[in-house]
Design a protein around this motif. Structure first.
Motif, PDB file in Angstrom:
ATOM      1  N   UNK A 155      33.727  22.195  50.474  1.00  0.00           N
ATOM      2  CA  UNK A 155      34.187  20.860  50.847  1.00  0.00           C
ATOM      3  C   UNK A 155      35.366  20.386  50.005  1.00  0.00           C
ATOM      4  N   UNK A 156      35.619  21.047  48.891  1.00  0.00           N
ATOM      5  CA  UNK A 156      36.777  20.659  48.089  1.00  0.00           C
ATOM      6  C   UNK A 156      37.992  21.437  48.564  1.00  0.00           C
ATOM      7  N   UNK A 157      39.171  20.867  48.391  1.00  0.00           N
ATOM      8  CA  UNK A 157      40.375  21.523  48.900  1.00  0.00           C
ATOM      9  C   UNK A 157      40.628  22.869  48.218  1.00  0.00           C
ATOM     10  N   UNK A 158      40.487  22.908  46.905  1.00  0.00           N
ATOM     11  CA  UNK A 158      40.662  24.175  46.200  1.00  0.00           C
ATOM     12  C   UNK A 158      39.584  25.152  46.646  1.00  0.00           C
ATOM     13  N   UNK A 159      38.368  24.641  46.776  1.00  0.00           N
ATOM     14  CA  UNK A 159      37.250  25.487  47.171  1.00  0.00           C
ATOM     15  C   UNK A 159      37.481  26.144  48.520  1.00  0.00           C
ATOM     16  N   UNK A 160      38.131  25.420  49.434  1.00  0.00           N
ATOM     17  CA  UNK A 160      38.344  25.960  50.772  1.00  0.00           C
ATOM     18  C   UNK A 160      39.207  27.225  50.724  1.00  0.00           C
ATOM     19  N   UNK A 161      40.217  27.212  49.854  1.00  0.00           N
ATOM     20  CA  UNK A 161      41.069  28.407  49.741  1.00  0.00           C
ATOM     21  C   UNK A 161      40.253  29.611  49.280  1.00  0.00           C
ATOM     22  N   UNK A 162      39.433  29.404  48.255  1.00  0.00           N
ATOM     23  CA  UNK A 162      38.643  30.513  47.715  1.00  0.00           C
ATOM     24  C   UNK A 162      37.639  30.989  48.762  1.00  0.00           C
ATOM     25  N   UNK A 163      36.987  30.028  49.387  1.00  0.00           N
ATOM     26  CA  UNK A 163      35.958  30.320  50.386  1.00  0.00           C
ATOM     27  C   UNK A 163      36.536  31.154  51.536  1.00  0.00           C
ATOM     28  N   UNK A 164      37.646  30.710  52.086  1.00  0.00           N
ATOM     29  CA  UNK A 164      38.241  31.416  53.216  1.00  0.00           C
ATOM     30  C   UNK A 164      38.726  32.800  52.807  1.00  0.00           C
ATOM     31  N   UNK A 165      39.370  32.858  51.649  1.00  0.00           N
ATOM     32  CA  UNK A 165      39.902  34.135  51.177  1.00  0.00           C
ATOM     33  C   UNK A 165      38.780  35.152  51.049  1.00  0.00           C
ATOM     34  N   UNK A 166      37.671  34.732  50.454  1.00  0.00           N
ATOM     35  CA  UNK A 166      36.559  35.670  50.258  1.00  0.00           C
ATOM     36  C   UNK A 166      35.932  36.080  51.586  1.00  0.00           C
ATOM     37  N   UNK A 167      35.922  35.183  52.566  1.00  0.00           N
ATOM     38  CA  UNK A 167      35.403  35.578  53.893  1.00  0.00           C
ATOM     39  C   UNK A 167      36.224  36.740  54.438  1.00  0.00           C
ATOM     40  N   UNK A 168      37.551  36.618  54.355  1.00  0.00           N
ATOM     41  CA  UNK A 168      38.419  37.684  54.834  1.00  0.00           C
ATOM     42  C   UNK A 168      38.158  38.985  54.104  1.00  0.00           C
ATOM     43  N   UNK A 169      38.083  38.896  52.778  1.00  0.00           N
ATOM     44  CA  UNK A 169      37.883  40.100  51.967  1.00  0.00           C
ATOM     45  C   UNK A 169      36.545  40.755  52.298  1.00  0.00           C
ATOM     46  N   UNK A 170      35.475  39.949  52.310  1.00  0.00           N
ATOM     47  CA  UNK A 170      34.132  40.513  52.521  1.00  0.00           C
ATOM     48  C   UNK A 170      34.009  41.081  53.934  1.00  0.00           C
ATOM     49  N   UNK A 171      34.601  40.393  54.913  1.00  0.00           N
ATOM     50  CA  UNK A 171      34.505  40.886  56.291  1.00  0.00           C
ATOM     51  C   UNK A 171      35.117  42.279  56.397  1.00  0.00           C
ATOM     52  N   UNK A 172      36.297  42.471  55.789  1.00  0.00           N
ATOM     53  CA  UNK A 172      36.938  43.783  55.865  1.00  0.00           C
ATOM     54  C   UNK A 172      36.154  44.811  55.052  1.00  0.00           C
TER      55      UNK A 172
END
Lengths: 407, 441
Positions: A339-356
């Motif tokens: 829910x935090x703006x900084x958190x969103x960047x980390x959260x999304x980035x890790x989704x991409x990494x983990x998915x691949x």
């Protein structure tokens, strides 16, 4: 619209406490607030007297609208894949659409009836207003499942997900995991035979006597399934007819896959709607793309035949499977994301990494987007916790320095 | 010193003032409402029928007896209205229109003079946003000369042209109350130059740039254990006049604005004036239900147009439509440009110049769903969402860590305005502050 208003006013007492149908009070209230804006006004003191006209109904409806291109394309593609399986060479548009509609309509109906039924019952139990969260969930669930998923399985998965992922945590806004994705994961782990493999992604039979009859025993895996199953360097992915699938076909979405996820083009249209209206977080979408590209690039640089999926080019990660759909419609669910703006960047980035990572290095799961989003749902609060700590420590440092300044 | 506020929002509302020329409206009666002064525990000094002068004490504070709430006009006590458990709701003074004013001894110590004249109750102390308890020394004093609230009249337009010397006199006196600085936060329209003894801060930006809480948070934020006093420049001017003349002046200019006001204007009246005298012929003669707000649409208090009174901080009355008589069919799908919003989900709101919103919540109350909304209108280093959650959970450690001491409900008004979930954020903050004060003091 006056007669409708009068009708609602006339039947209102029946649904109020003491009325004959008071057990359905929440349903009435839900319908009334759907048809007419509530007349509730602001508190008289210690409150703002005017409110922004944005409300959660509008937000949810916009998400449903953004899903519509994918939904309609899913109808077409369901028909297209079926015709292809039957060996057809001409693809009549309206027949395809009608076939797709007949395939998906019972599934949408089942999820809405089961999910909304539970929502209504819980709202009545808690004496709360019915909330609109399930509007989105109810359309998402059939869209992310293979089109051949039996109806009873959809019903069981929806019920499980709504009760144990949403209602036990307190309802809309309190869930930790994405409700639609948990329904998908439930199906995936409870009925693996039905949910993966070669045939589930393509409708094989005529529906209500409509559509051609397919040849017996045709099989067709999704592109990611084919790649994961290949030995050594994967060759070109093929469609049901045995011909290679071009990148353009994959972009448009004429490939086997779950109902709504195949078309990257329609996902992009949905993303544009969500971004223009400001409902979906650009931070999350952007960082999922960044994470996918980076991890996809690393995996591709160090491609080895043991992991055939490592030969997928970074950009092609979005063409196959549900990653793009997950990035736009699943990862951005504001309740389960950071829910935090900084958190969103980390959260999304890790989704991409983990998915691949899952796609590439775990041959058992050709698609990693679902598990990646669910994993990051679990970690989202942790990411936020760290971000909030930084605000707290800034305040603590200030306190220390102001104490030091005092004599 | 310059301070530029970037985040925030100026609501474009219909019914703004076109000029600041005031006409006089003599109130029939005035009322003092102790609830407007949080932290002040009223003890009554008068009874019905007593004759009072402007400046006569009506109530004193149970915990600091030298701090009084005083009568703004001369006349007789018409009523002492009480609520549950004999709580004093308001003391009404019938105005005899003779304007006899008590003379104060200007040689007395300043704290005593301020307490007796009633001006001390117009100070606020952070943390908790309360009337300062006596015997404390603030770290700094913040004077705001701005009012950026929707449809507000600038504070500096309320001062006479030669106010600078009087202000300087008041500042000279106030320096004895603090060892720190006296900050004066002024907007672009300030024309009185630097006031000696103050650190002048030129503030620019959208609302809430004029909120003293936002100014403090950006200039010298409050840490745990510190306290800061705040007041507005009009009160500072009144203190200056008191020191010069010995008389406390309770006259005030009130802007009557809003979409349901026929011709928005300014009246000169007295603090706590009765609503019929304030509203006069201002209100539009339309059949719709109306909401009369003493204050602005973000932080004001609803008052009855028939027997309500002007409430602290006595600056503005806004009249808007109530909206409980409106049936809007499927309003959540309406894309009308007349719907006020900052969201791009209502894409055409930018085409509309002035909005006339009514008081409806415009949706149902929900749990927090959308994220990052509050941060867009909070120009201070406060994580609103987490602070609100800490308050709702009554978690004192987290409240302190997330900066509740810097907070006052009014600073969160815009967060409440933009909230998709329609949460009562100002009330949550007020309850949180009251809870904390009860637990810790």
């Amino acid at each position: 619209m006056k007669p409708l208003r009068n009708f609602l006013d006339r039947i209102k007492p029946t649904f109020q406490p003491g009325g004959r149908l008071s057990a359905f009070g929440s349903v009435y209230e839900g319908m009334e607030s759907f048809l007419y804006n509530p007349r509730t006004t602001s508190a008289p003191a210690c409150a703002v007297h005017v409110h922004d006209c944005m409300d959660s109904k509008r937000a949810m409806i916009i998400v449903v609208l953004a899903l519509m291109p994918c939904f309609f394309f899913g109808m077409y593609n369901t028909g297209y894949q079926h015709w292809l399986a039957c060996g057809a060479t001409t693809f009549p548009f309206f027949d395809l659409m009608i076939y797709g509609l007949l395939a998906i309509l019972p599934r949408v109906a089942v999820t809405y009836i089961v999910g909304l039924g539970i929502e209504f019952a819980v709202a009545q139990m808690r004496h709360e207003e019915i909330q609109e969260g399930f509007l989105v969930t109810g359309i998402l669930i059939p869209m992310i499942c293979p089109v051949e998923t039996p109806l009873w399985m959809l019903a069981v998965a929806t019920a499980f997900s709504v009760i144990f992922v949403k209602e036990v945590f307190g309802g809309t806004g309190y869930n930790i995991f994405n409700v639609a994705l948990v329904a998908r994961a439930f199906l995936f782990f409870a009925y693996p035979a039905h949910m993966s493999g070669d045939a589930v992604f393509v409708a094989s039979d005529p529906i209500f006597g409509f559509g051609p009859e397919a040849a017996d025993g045709f099989t067709c895996a999704t592109p990611l399934g084919q790649i994961a199953a290949s030995i050594g360097v994967p060759g070109a992915v093929t469609g049901i007819n045995g011909l290679a699938i071009s990148r353009w076909d994959a972009f448009i979405g004429l490939i086997p896959g779950s109902f709504g996820e195949t078309s990257l083009a329609c996902v992009i249209i949905g993303a544009i709607i969500l971004l223009l209206t400001g409902i979906g977080s650009w931070r999350i979408m952007l960082s999922v793309v960044a994470g996918t590209l980076l991890m996809g690039w690393i995996a591709n640089e160090f491609a080895v035949p043991t992991y055939p999926a490592s030969y997928i080019k970074p950009l092609d990660q979005f063409l196959y499977g549900g990653l793009a759909f997950a990035a736009v419609f699943m990862a951005t669910d504001p309740v389960t994301a950071s829910r935090t703006n900084t958190g969103k960047f980390i959260y999304g980035f890790l989704i991409g990494v983990v998915a691949v990572l899952i796609r590439t290095y775990n041959n058992g799961y050709p698609e990693g987007a679902m598990l990646a989003v669910l994993l990051m749902n679990a970690l989202a609060s942790l990411i936020d916790w760290v971000v909030v700590r930084s605000n707290i420590s800034r305040r603590k440092a200030r306190l220390k320095s102001s104490c030091a300044a005092k004599p | 010193m310059k301070l530029k506020i970037n985040k925030g929002l100026n609501l474009r509302l219909a019914g703004a003032l076109s000029g600041y020329d005031a006409c006089h409206a003599e109130p029939a009666s005035c009322a003092v409402v102790p609830d407007d002064f949080p932290g002040f525990t009223p003890k009554l000094l008068v009874k019905e029928g007593d004759v009072v002068m402007a400046g006569s004490a009506l109530m004193y504070d149970k915990f600091s007896p030298e701090v009084c709430l005083v009568s703004p006009v001369s006349g007789t006590i018409k009523a002492v209205e009480r609520g549950e458990r004999r709580k004093i709701l308001r003391v009404v003074v019938e105005n005899d229109k003779r304007h006899e004013s008590l003379t104060f001894d200007t040689k007395a110590p300043l704290a005593e003079l301020l307490g007796k004249s009633g001006f001390f109750t117009m100070f606020r102390r952070r943390p908790y946003d309360i009337v300062p308890p006596s015997g404390q020394r603030p770290r700094d004093i913040f004077v705001t000369a701005m009012d950026t609230a929707p449809l507000a009249m600038p504070l500096s337009a309320r001062l006479p042209g030669d106010a600078a010397a009087t202000l300087a006199g008041a500042v000279r006196a106030l320096t004895s109350l603090t060892d720190g600085k006296i900050y004066l936060c002024v907007g672009g329209e300030w024309s009185y130059g630097d006031i000696p003894g103050t650190e002048t801060v030129h503030v620019s930006g959208p609302h809430p740039a004029g909120n003293v809480g936002i100014q403090i948070a950006n200039i010298a934020p409050i840490s745990k254990g510190e306290n800061v006093w705040t007041l507005d420049v009009v009160t500072l001017y009144r203190i200056g006049r008191l020191l010069k003349t010995g008389h406390a002046d309770f006259s005030t200019l009130v802007a009557v604005v809003g979409s349901e006001v026929a011709k928005p204007g300014v009246i000169s009246t007295y603090m706590g004036a009765d609503m019929p005298s304030v509203l006069g012929k201002f209100v539009k003669d339309t059949p719709c239900h109306k909401r009369v707000i003493s204050g602005n649409v973000l932080t004001g208090t609803v008052v009855s147009p028939a027997d309500g009174y002007l409430r602290f901080p006595y600056r503005q009355v806004t009249v808007i439509a109530e909206g409980d008589d409106v049936d809007e069919f499927m309003g959540w799908a309406n894309l009308s440009p007349a719907k006020i919003s900052i969201s791009r989900a209502l894409p055409f709101h930018g085409l509309h110049r002035f909005f006339s919103p009514d008081a409806r919540l415009q949706g149902g109350r929900r749990a927090m769903i959308m994220s990052g909304e509050y941060d867009k209108v909070m120009p201070a280093d406060i994580m609103v969402e987490y602070l609100i959650k800490a308050i709702l959970g009554r978690n004192i450690d987290d409240m302190e860590a997330l900066g509740i001491y810097e907070a006052a409900p009014e600073d969160f008004a815009l967060c409440e305005f933009v909230d998709t979930s329609k949460l009562p954020i100002q009330q949550i903050v007020r309850d949180g502050l009251d809870f904390l004060r009860k637990e810790l003091e």
